[in-house]
Design a protein around this motif. Structure first.
Motif, mmCIF file in Angstrom:
data_model
loop_
_atom_site.group_PDB
_atom_site.id
_atom_site.type_symbol
_atom_site.label_atom_id
_atom_site.label_comp_id
_atom_site.label_asym_id
_atom_site.label_seq_id
_atom_site.Cartn_x
_atom_site.Cartn_y
_atom_site.Cartn_z
ATOM 1 N N ALA A 57 -22.972 -60.805 -36.832
ATOM 2 C CA ALA A 57 -23.729 -61.926 -37.409
ATOM 3 C C ALA A 57 -24.421 -62.666 -36.268
ATOM 4 C CB ALA A 57 -22.786 -62.845 -38.183
ATOM 5 N N GLY A 58 -25.118 -61.932 -35.436
ATOM 6 C CA GLY A 58 -25.767 -62.529 -34.264
ATOM 7 C C GLY A 58 -27.084 -63.190 -34.598
ATOM 8 N N SER A 59 -27.682 -63.800 -33.590
ATOM 9 C CA SER A 59 -28.920 -64.559 -33.800
ATOM 10 C C SER A 59 -30.102 -63.639 -34.118
ATOM 11 C CB SER A 59 -29.243 -65.402 -32.562
ATOM 12 O OG SER A 59 -29.489 -64.570 -31.456
ATOM 13 N N TYR A 60 -29.926 -62.333 -33.928
ATOM 14 C CA TYR A 60 -30.938 -61.373 -34.340
ATOM 15 C C TYR A 60 -31.283 -61.553 -35.820
ATOM 16 C CZ TYR A 60 -32.505 -56.859 -36.149
ATOM 17 O OH TYR A 60 -33.172 -55.870 -36.815
ATOM 18 N N LEU A 61 -30.284 -62.002 -36.591
ATOM 19 C CA LEU A 61 -30.473 -62.147 -38.034
ATOM 20 C C LEU A 61 -30.928 -63.542 -38.455
ATOM 21 C CD1 LEU A 61 -27.306 -60.111 -38.969
ATOM 22 C CD2 LEU A 61 -29.671 -59.415 -39.393
ATOM 23 N N ASP A 62 -31.134 -64.442 -37.494
ATOM 24 C CA ASP A 62 -31.626 -65.778 -37.854
ATOM 25 C C ASP A 62 -32.923 -65.627 -38.659
ATOM 26 O OD1 ASP A 62 -29.582 -66.784 -36.332
ATOM 27 O OD2 ASP A 62 -30.844 -67.511 -34.690
ATOM 28 N N PRO A 63 -33.043 -66.332 -39.802
ATOM 29 C CA PRO A 63 -34.288 -66.213 -40.571
ATOM 30 C C PRO A 63 -35.494 -66.680 -39.736
ATOM 31 C CG PRO A 63 -32.603 -67.411 -41.815
ATOM 32 C CD PRO A 63 -32.068 -67.229 -40.429
ATOM 33 N N GLN A 64 -36.641 -66.147 -40.047
ATOM 34 C CA GLN A 64 -37.894 -66.489 -39.363
ATOM 35 C C GLN A 64 -38.054 -68.018 -39.244
ATOM 36 O OE1 GLN A 64 -40.092 -64.172 -38.198
ATOM 37 N NE2 GLN A 64 -41.286 -65.843 -37.316
ATOM 38 N N GLY A 65 -38.276 -68.493 -38.029
ATOM 39 C CA GLY A 65 -38.497 -69.935 -37.833
ATOM 40 C C GLY A 65 -37.218 -70.746 -37.860
ATOM 41 N N LYS A 66 -36.090 -70.084 -38.059
ATOM 42 C CA LYS A 66 -34.821 -70.812 -38.130
ATOM 43 C C LYS A 66 -33.854 -70.350 -37.053
ATOM 44 C CE LYS A 66 -35.102 -72.356 -42.865
ATOM 45 N NZ LYS A 66 -34.486 -72.408 -44.196
ATOM 46 N N GLY A 67 -34.383 -70.179 -35.847
ATOM 47 C CA GLY A 67 -33.553 -69.815 -34.698
ATOM 48 C C GLY A 67 -32.428 -70.811 -34.522
ATOM 49 N N THR A 69 -29.527 -70.333 -36.368
ATOM 50 C CA THR A 69 -28.689 -70.232 -37.570
ATOM 51 C C THR A 69 -27.291 -69.694 -37.223
ATOM 52 O OG1 THR A 69 -30.656 -69.802 -38.905
ATOM 53 C CG2 THR A 69 -28.533 -69.249 -39.899
ATOM 54 N N ALA A 70 -27.255 -68.567 -36.521
ATOM 55 C CA ALA A 70 -25.960 -67.954 -36.188
ATOM 56 C C ALA A 70 -25.144 -68.886 -35.299
ATOM 57 C CB ALA A 70 -26.184 -66.616 -35.492
ATOM 58 N N SER A 71 -25.848 -69.515 -34.385
ATOM 59 C CA SER A 71 -25.182 -70.404 -33.452
ATOM 60 C C SER A 71 -24.578 -71.625 -34.165
ATOM 61 C CB SER A 71 -26.233 -70.832 -32.430
ATOM 62 O OG SER A 71 -25.662 -71.586 -31.446
ATOM 63 N N MET A 72 -25.323 -72.175 -35.130
ATOM 64 C CA MET A 72 -24.807 -73.310 -35.902
ATOM 65 C C MET A 72 -23.673 -72.864 -36.827
ATOM 66 S SD MET A 72 -25.921 -76.338 -35.313
ATOM 67 C CE MET A 72 -25.437 -77.131 -36.826
ATOM 68 N N LEU A 73 -23.781 -71.621 -37.315
ATOM 69 C CA LEU A 73 -22.684 -71.099 -38.134
ATOM 70 C C LEU A 73 -21.405 -71.053 -37.284
ATOM 71 C CD1 LEU A 73 -21.332 -69.718 -40.551
ATOM 72 C CD2 LEU A 73 -22.324 -67.547 -39.801
ATOM 73 N N ILE A 149 -29.695 -80.634 -31.988
ATOM 74 C CA ILE A 149 -31.115 -80.891 -31.726
ATOM 75 C C ILE A 149 -31.266 -81.734 -30.450
ATOM 76 C CG2 ILE A 149 -33.182 -82.084 -32.588
ATOM 77 C CD1 ILE A 149 -32.251 -81.252 -35.438
ATOM 78 N N SER A 150 -30.420 -82.750 -30.319
ATOM 79 C CA SER A 150 -30.468 -83.557 -29.094
ATOM 80 C C SER A 150 -30.170 -82.705 -27.858
ATOM 81 C CB SER A 150 -29.452 -84.707 -29.156
ATOM 82 O OG SER A 150 -29.819 -85.628 -30.157
ATOM 83 N N ALA A 151 -29.160 -81.850 -27.973
ATOM 84 C CA ALA A 151 -28.802 -80.996 -26.835
ATOM 85 C C ALA A 151 -29.948 -80.045 -26.501
ATOM 86 C CB ALA A 151 -27.526 -80.228 -27.135
ATOM 87 N N ALA A 152 -30.628 -79.538 -27.531
ATOM 88 C CA ALA A 152 -31.756 -78.630 -27.298
ATOM 89 C C ALA A 152 -32.891 -79.381 -26.595
ATOM 90 C CB ALA A 152 -32.246 -78.045 -28.619
ATOM 91 N N ARG A 153 -33.092 -80.622 -27.004
ATOM 92 C CA ARG A 153 -34.120 -81.452 -26.366
ATOM 93 C C ARG A 153 -33.748 -81.702 -24.907
ATOM 94 N NH1 ARG A 153 -36.941 -86.458 -27.934
ATOM 95 N NH2 ARG A 153 -38.210 -86.871 -26.085
ATOM 96 N N LYS A 154 -32.479 -82.039 -24.668
ATOM 97 C CA LYS A 154 -32.015 -82.282 -23.296
ATOM 98 C C LYS A 154 -32.208 -81.030 -22.440
ATOM 99 C CE LYS A 154 -29.906 -84.922 -20.263
ATOM 100 N NZ LYS A 154 -30.588 -86.145 -19.805
ATOM 101 N N SER A 155 -31.940 -79.883 -23.019
ATOM 102 C CA SER A 155 -32.024 -78.642 -22.236
ATOM 103 C C SER A 155 -33.454 -78.316 -21.822
ATOM 104 C CB SER A 155 -31.408 -77.475 -23.016
ATOM 105 O OG SER A 155 -32.307 -77.038 -24.012
ATOM 106 N N HIS A 179 -36.046 -65.206 -29.751
ATOM 107 C CA HIS A 179 -35.713 -66.607 -29.458
ATOM 108 C C HIS A 179 -34.338 -66.667 -28.822
ATOM 109 C CE1 HIS A 179 -33.889 -65.777 -33.421
ATOM 110 N NE2 HIS A 179 -32.965 -66.629 -33.056
ATOM 111 N N ARG A 180 -34.050 -67.746 -28.134
ATOM 112 C CA ARG A 180 -32.712 -67.919 -27.568
ATOM 113 C C ARG A 180 -31.732 -68.160 -28.719
ATOM 114 N NH1 ARG A 180 -31.695 -72.103 -24.786
ATOM 115 N NH2 ARG A 180 -30.061 -71.143 -23.551
ATOM 116 N N SER A 181 -30.502 -67.662 -28.564
ATOM 117 C CA SER A 181 -29.549 -67.732 -29.675
ATOM 118 C C SER A 181 -29.305 -69.159 -30.157
ATOM 119 C CB SER A 181 -28.221 -67.091 -29.270
ATOM 120 O OG SER A 181 -28.401 -65.722 -29.048
ATOM 121 N N GLY A 182 -29.346 -70.110 -29.239
ATOM 122 C CA GLY A 182 -29.083 -71.500 -29.619
ATOM 123 C C GLY A 182 -30.207 -72.149 -30.419
ATOM 124 N N GLY A 183 -31.364 -71.508 -30.475
ATOM 125 C CA GLY A 183 -32.509 -72.096 -31.174
ATOM 126 C C GLY A 183 -33.172 -73.169 -30.322
#
Lengths: 441, 446
Positions: A57-67, A69-73, A149-155, A179-183
């Motif tokens: 269930a890796g990020s390869y399967l994240d829906p289009q534009g929703k990078g 997903t797997a990471s949040m799961l 989202i905040s962490a992604a912004r910080k990164s 895309h990077r797994s974290g989105g």
């Protein structure tokens, strides 16, 4: 001093009673009725156990534009369960000193834990509860999402992250690896709880999943504990690893992300080998000689040792279900970026033209085979190796024959690998940093 | 966890998981001291045919003089540039050829060189380590190249990283005399003016046998290693060892504040203050209570800072704190909050002190205290799984003057910490009027 001498004698006697454990310990395998593969390496020297469940269930399967997903799961599964809210869950894990970790990579999602032998039953309960009884608490989803989202912004302050994002997008324009797994800030913003649930319901299945274990435990003990807990878990994932689409070839792309930094981060990339590449070991030796072997590598020697242009310059490839990225990365003061890039390209071209010596190959082989014991000298490392072997369904004697496979590679094999991978024209370039020519020390 | 950055020669690609140290299964330490002052500590572990060799030196950032910051760390680089018998680069080449990994790290308190090798190559490694330790080449042209590499290292780690740059500045604002106020990598202004003469003088003054501790953990025999060290490090000429610079940090006379305006995406607020490190037999209960208090605040999943400020009050998207009991003089205790777009530094700061003050008043409950201690002890067991961490704990304890044989006392002391100890230690040391608060504030247009 005399007392110390006596001491060591006693120790030697003790240890001589223990059978030599220096051969590669075998991987024990078991398969549950539901299809889950269980791999174990016993190690009884420290009273602890490391376990990791890996599912397709890796990020390869994240829906289009929703990078993301797997990471949040993964975050949600680690945060709370149907039986425990996030507070009681954290208290439970902490009281038993269970170190719990969840993560998603491109091909897989994993739940892992490190636990004292004495708390193994509680640890196994926790791992299976997290995997099989998701809580789907909407309020917690909103909080975890907002913080992600905040962490992604910080990164975005980190040039390495910005370059990696751009490299993924460049190299896999129409592919789940793009895309990077974290989105990122935008893709995480689009996530709904239902996206996570959908990924879970389609992919979080025992077939194709692997439970890897290393530590002070036997297969019998493990099975006795996990069988009743996992009995109700059934089914096969909708998408299996071997259905992963082959990425199209992208070459010669150049992109720049502007950042107010002193250094330029330069990343060159192209498609590399997959886990199943027929010449995998030749590719590995090639990378080791190029930039994967630390100070012994040609890039480190030319760019850092001879010219003092960088602190770090590396190459690596990530073998995945299909061609993963092959990357060369460096950071240097912005006005030196072009010079450093040229040195890298010269090294590549030189190797592409066949200038790789028997001596370099021998040195790379010696380093890789000599480091073999060190590559598996902890429970965490062994679990990492078994998860990889199990998840990609590599032969279980992979570790036993590893040295042999490396030693069997001929110089011509490595030259062939260089011809496949190191034509500088075949690479893409991404830079993160100030505009060219602007100097700021 | 130490706020002050520890540098290494290069960052390895693969990262290892898991942290901390030992106890119930820790092997016996076997020690020897040689005539010239070199000390050897061995912990045998025959579970894999591998050994970790670490050479620890009582030299680090604290041994530099003003205007010459970064000198101790320069050696981490120059030690790979050849010696009387080893050509430049030969050291790493030979380690690589035996399947080894080598690297080094420098802090304010110590410098350490280490390699993981197949255990039958330990003799060869020790002989090479002694050779470069005693007869370093220190050529001017090598230094000229390497100082440029170090400047790139500084740009990467500090100058281009707003958080790290802010912490560097905060440390120097928070402390008055402690050497922790200067960065180990050195200020860029100093790096630009260091000369090969400075490097040679520093080598002569600090690379002396009496400052060195050889630590070997792994599949070796103590008596054998002792003979090898006697014939290698043991043969280096004895020289007098000077006392190390370790001034007493003055007690803060009021709160201090600073703002770092940098091209960041989001703000961060950090709060620091000097607190005592562990002096065995003198402040055992206090140092252990500080460590447990910090674990309750910031360790595990139930960490109070995270639960109160991030999850409940939503005043930050991440919060952490850190304390390192194993240092010289003092530790710079720290806590920080990462702030999201709608979270303000003022609200975080207020929530932070309210949380601390609440804990001062009520103390941890029984379950919190028991869980924190159990995690700290479990982490010691988990760390037994890593030769690197085991050798590192021995090296640190020995080099900062605590003594490696004290490691079990530390855990026994942790076990004894009470809720009352925690209230007391927080009341005495973690106080707003003793603190320096730093804000990383994003520049208006970044």
């Amino acid at each position: 001093m005399k007392r110390i001498v006596n001491y060591s004698l006693v120790l030697l006697l003790c240890f001589s009673a223990i059978p030599a454990a220096h051969a590669v310990p075998p991987i024990q395998e078991s398969r549950l009725d539901n299809g889950l593969r269980v791999l174990l390496m016993e190690a009884h020297n420290v009273p602890m156990v490391v376990m990791r469940l890996t599912v397709p269930a890796g990020s390869y399967l994240d829906p289009q534009g929703k990078g993301g997903t797997a990471s949040m799961l993964a975050s949600m599964l680690g945060d709370h369960t149907r039986k425990h809210d996030y507070v009681s869950w954290a208290d439970l894990l902490d009281a038993q000193a269970i170190r719990f970790g969840v993560s998603a990579s491109r091909d897989s999602l994993s739940i892992g834990m490190t636990v004292l032998k004495e708390a193994l039953p509680e640890g196994v309960d926790a791992l299976t509860e997290a995997a099989l009884m998701p809580g789907w608490n909407g309020k917690r989803f909103t909080i975890l999402k907002t913080d992600a989202i905040s962490a992604a912004r910080k990164s975005m302050e980190e040039p390495g992250i910005r370059a990696a994002q751009l490299t993924a997008r460049t190299l896999y324009p129409h592919h789940g690896y793009g895309h990077r797994s974290g989105g990122d800030v935008d893709s995480l913003g689009r996530l709904k709880l239902a996206d996570l649930q959908s990924l879970y319901h389609h992919q979080f299945k025992p077939r194709g999943a692997v439970l890897a274990i290393s530590g002070d435990v036997t297969m019998k003990e493990v099975l006795k504990q996990i069988q009743p807990l996992l009995a109700g878990w059934k089914g096969a994932p909708e998408k299996v690893l071997k259905d992963t689409a082959k990425p199209e070839i992208v070459r010669g792309q150049k992109h720049h992300v502007l950042m107010p930094t002193r250094q330029m981060t330069v990343q060159l990339s192209r498609l590399g080998p997959s886990r199943y590449a027929p010449d995998f070991f030749a590719d590995m030796l090639l990378n080791h000689i190029l930039g994967g072997g630390g100070f012994a590598s040609r890039l480190m020697n030319e760019v850092r040792e001879k010219r003092g242009l960088v602190y770090g310059v590396y190459s690596y490839f990530s073998p995945l279900a299909v061609s993963g990225p092959f990357v060369v990365t460096l950071q240097t003061r912005a006005d030196q970026a072009e010079q450093a890039l040229k040195v890298v390209q010269d090294v590549m071209r030189n190797m592409y033209d066949g200038h790789i010596s028997q001596k370099q190959l021998a040195a790379a082989k010696a380093n890789l085979t000599g480091s073999f014991a060190h590559r598996m000298d902890s429970n965490a490392k062994r679990v990492g190796l078994m998860s990889m072997i199990g998840f990609y369904e590599l032969p279980l004697d992979y570790l036993q024959v590893w040295k042999k496979r490396i030693n069997a590679v001929k110089l011509n094999d490595v030259k062939d690998a260089a011809a496949r991978f190191l034509n500088p024209e075949g690479w893409n370039t991404v830079q993160a940093g100030p505009q060219q020519g602007k100097k700021k020390t | 966890m130490r706020l002050l950055l520890i540098l290494s020669l290069f960052i390895p690609l693969a990262t290892q998981s898991y942290a901390s140290e030992n106890l119930p299964t820790s092997g016996k330490l076997q020690q020897a001291v040689f005539n010239n002052g070199v000390k050897l500590i061995v912990e045998e572990d025959h579970s894999a045919p591998v050994a970790m060799v670490q050479i620890w030196l009582k030299v680090g950032g604290r041994d530099e003089v003003p205007g010459k910051t970064g000198l101790a760390h320069v050696f981490e680089h120059m030690m790979f540039k050849g010696s009387k018998k080893l050509a430049p680069g030969e050291y790493s080449r030979r380690i690589a050829a035996m399947g080894g990994n080598d690297n080094a790290f420098t802090s304010h308190d110590y410098t350490a060189y280490f390699e993981t090798v197949p255990s039958d190559r330990v003799d060869e490694v020790l002989s090479m380590e002694a050779e470069r330790f005693g007869h370093l080449r220190l050529a001017a042209d090598d230094f000229a190249k390497e100082i440029r590499v170090i400047m790139e290292e500084r740009r990467m780690r500090t100058d281009d990283d707003p958080n790290s740059r802010m912490f560097e500045e905060l440390s120097s604002v928070a402390l008055r005399l402690s050497p922790y106020r200067d960065p180990v990598i050195g200020w860029m202004q100093d790096l630009k003016h260091l000369s090969i003469a400075d490097v040679r003088a520093f080598y002569k003054a600090h690379y002396i046998p009496g400052s060195a501790t050889v630590v070997v953990v792994g599949d070796v025999d103590f008596e054998h290693v002792k003979r090898t060290v006697k014939h290698t490090f043991g043969r280096l000429k004895k020289r007098p060892v000077a006392a190390r610079f370790n001034p007493v940090e003055p007690e803060p006379i009021g709160p201090k504040r600073m703002v770092a305006l940098l091209p960041a995406q989001l703000p961060m607020l950090a709060i620091t203050m000097p607190v005592p490190v562990w002096h065995p037999g003198k402040n055992d209960a206090e140092a252990a209570a500080m460590a447990v208090a910090t674990e309750i605040l910031a360790g595990g999943r139930s960490a109070i800072l995270n639960r109160e400020i991030v999850d409940k009050q939503r005043k930050a998207f991440a919060a952490a704190a850190g304390y390192d009991a194993f240092g010289m003089g003092i530790d710079l205790w720290f806590a920080y909050g990462m702030l999201g777009p709608k979270q303000t530094p003022e609200a975080f700061e207020k929530a932070f002190w309210a949380t601390i003050n609440h804990l001062k008043k009520t103390g941890p409950d029984k379950a919190q205290l028991a869980a924190a201690k159990r995690r700290m002890i479990a982490d010691e067991v988990f760390a037994q799984d890593s030769l690197y961490l085991r050798a590192k704990e021995i090296g640190i304890l020995e080099t900062i003057g605590i003594g490696a044989d004290k490691r079990d006392i530390w855990l026994a002391t942790i076990r004894k910490v009470t809720a009352k100890d925690i209230k007391q230690v927080l009341k005495r040391w973690i106080r707003q009027e003793r603190s320096t608060t730093g804000l990383l504030q994003p520049e208006a247009h970044s």
